[in-house]
Scaffold this motif. Structure first.
Motif, PDB file in Angstrom:
ATOM      1  N   GLY A 139      -0.761  12.492  -4.798  1.00 31.73           N
ATOM      2  CA  GLY A 139      -0.020  11.900  -4.240  1.00 31.73           C
ATOM      3  C   GLY A 139       0.645  11.952  -2.762  1.00 31.73           C
ATOM      4  O   GLY A 139       0.906  11.406  -1.619  1.00 31.73           O
ATOM      5  N   ASP A 140       1.368  13.153  -2.949  1.00 31.20           N
ATOM      6  CA  ASP A 140       2.699  13.675  -2.628  1.00 31.20           C
ATOM      7  C   ASP A 140       1.428  14.214  -1.018  1.00 31.20           C
ATOM      8  O   ASP A 140       1.746  14.138  -0.471  1.00 31.20           O
ATOM      9  CB  ASP A 140       3.656  14.787  -2.894  1.00 31.20           C
ATOM     10  N   SER A 141       0.732  15.028  -1.118  1.00 35.01           N
ATOM     11  CA  SER A 141      -0.363  15.524  -0.429  1.00 35.01           C
ATOM     12  C   SER A 141      -0.964  14.964   0.418  1.00 35.01           C
ATOM     13  O   SER A 141      -1.127  14.780   2.055  1.00 35.01           O
ATOM     14  CB  SER A 141      -0.930  16.819  -0.543  1.00 35.01           C
ATOM     15  N   PHE A 142      -1.503  13.317   0.378  1.00 37.84           N
ATOM     16  CA  PHE A 142      -2.277  12.745   0.524  1.00 37.84           C
ATOM     17  C   PHE A 142      -1.037  12.102   1.813  1.00 37.84           C
ATOM     18  O   PHE A 142      -0.772  11.874   2.938  1.00 37.84           O
ATOM     19  CB  PHE A 142      -2.490  11.482  -0.354  1.00 37.84           C
ATOM     20  N   ALA A 143       0.732  11.557   1.093  1.00 37.30           N
ATOM     21  CA  ALA A 143       1.475  11.167   1.936  1.00 37.30           C
ATOM     22  C   ALA A 143       1.890  12.012   3.301  1.00 37.30           C
ATOM     23  O   ALA A 143       1.922  11.608   4.448  1.00 37.30           O
ATOM     24  CB  ALA A 143       2.476  10.605   1.439  1.00 37.30           C
TER      25      ALA A 143
END
Ligand code: AMP
Length: 301
Positions: free
Chosen positions: A237-241
């Protein structure tokens, strides 16, 4: 060069999957977001805090990528944020076994001098009290402010979380968290309820089923990249952001069409992140790798 400011945890993670266990590796929302975003042609800075137990060699990982860590505070007598997560057999379900907030508890964030007017602000996952304090130091408002959070803060800091949700342009949230935040089982209805709480855009992350962007008039569905072997979903989720924000910083835009494109970049960076443990998956790629997967995703639409 356009500027991206990121606040979030810099952490130790212990992660258990059905095959493997790793202990106290480098993790944290701001870590995954900033490393992914650093693959884009931008200037970025991280605001966070670690304890005296944080190894010096980890600072080099940020510095090598030109990520400004002048506002990554070291609390010598404190301990770094620590998270333990365990994945179920299908890797889609995760239990948090422990969250030690440690030095984050009394953290007073300071925005670096040359980042008080960034093009894009990412309020990554951490205490909404800190997210509010960072936002109050930013003048004028960025082109777009992106918020990420998780169930832990819904359980422990709902009042401040609602305050920060009311102030941001875009919130990234996963499917279970939409249900927890809104009390609704339908993701489409839940997303609309969140729009009424303040943001102009909601991105619902659905793991291997991709993501959905919603505003008051439009909806866009993006499939996930079909990864051959998921090793560790931590930080997806953080890499997506990070990919999303990296792209939006380069184009300095907050239009629905540009957020659609940015989602493809986020989907691409997230797909690399799950191919390795901790930051290993995202650490070894370059911008061309991201583009190749964006082209692939584009053809699936
Ligand atoms: P994700 O898999 O994208 O949800 O992100 C997992 C990362 O978030 C891990 O590296 C953790 O260190 C970090 N994390 C876990 N719990 C929290 C929390 N309550 N607040 C901030 N960061 C967290």
């Amino acid at each position: 060069m356009n500027r991206l400011l990121i606040v979030g945890t810099v952490a130790f993670d212990s992660i258990e999957t059905p095959d493997t266990r790793v202990d106290k590796v480098l993790g944290g929302a701001a870590t995954h977001i900033s490393i992914s975003a650093s693959l884009f042609n931008i200037n970025s800075a991280v605001i966070s805090i670690v304890g005296g137990d944080f190894p010096t060699k980890y600072f080099e990982i940020f510095k090598r990528r030109n990520i400004d860590i002048s506002s990554l505070k070291i609390e010598k007598n404190g301990k770094t944020f620590y998270w333990i997560g365990k994945y179920a057999k299908n890797m889609n379900q995760r239990d948090t076994l422990k969250t030690e907030v440690n030095v984050l508890e009394n953290f007073d964030p300071v925005v670096p001098e040359n980042f008080t007017s960034p093009n894009v602000l990412v309020l990554g996952n951490l205490d909404p009290r800190v997210q509010l304090k960072v936002m109050s130091q930013i003048i004028p408002p960025p082109k777009i402010t992106i918020l990420d959070t998780m169930n832990f803060w819904m359980d422990n800091a709902m009042e401040n979380l609602k305050k920060i949700i009311s102030k941001v342009d875009l919130i990234c949230i996963n499917d279970d968290e939409v249900k927890q935040l809104t009390g609704l089982n339908s993701l489409a209805e839940g997303a609309r309820k969140i729009l009424n709480m303040g943001p102009n855009y909601v991105i619902v992350k659905k793991g291997e089923y991709g993501s959905m962007l919603v505003d008051k008039l439009n909806t866009f569905e993006c499939p996930a990249f079909p990864v051959k072997k998921v090793k560790d979903p931590t930080g997806a989720g953080d890499s997506f952001a990070g990919g999303l924000a990296g792209y939006l910083t380069t184009v300095n835009s907050s239009s629905f069409d540009d957020i659609k494109k940015a989602i493809m970049y986020g989907t691409s960076t997230a797909s690399f992140s799950v191919e390795g443990f901790g930051i290993n998956g995202i650490e070894k790629i370059n911008y061309n790798d991201i583009i190749n997967r964006v082209d692939f995703i584009n053809k699936l639409l």
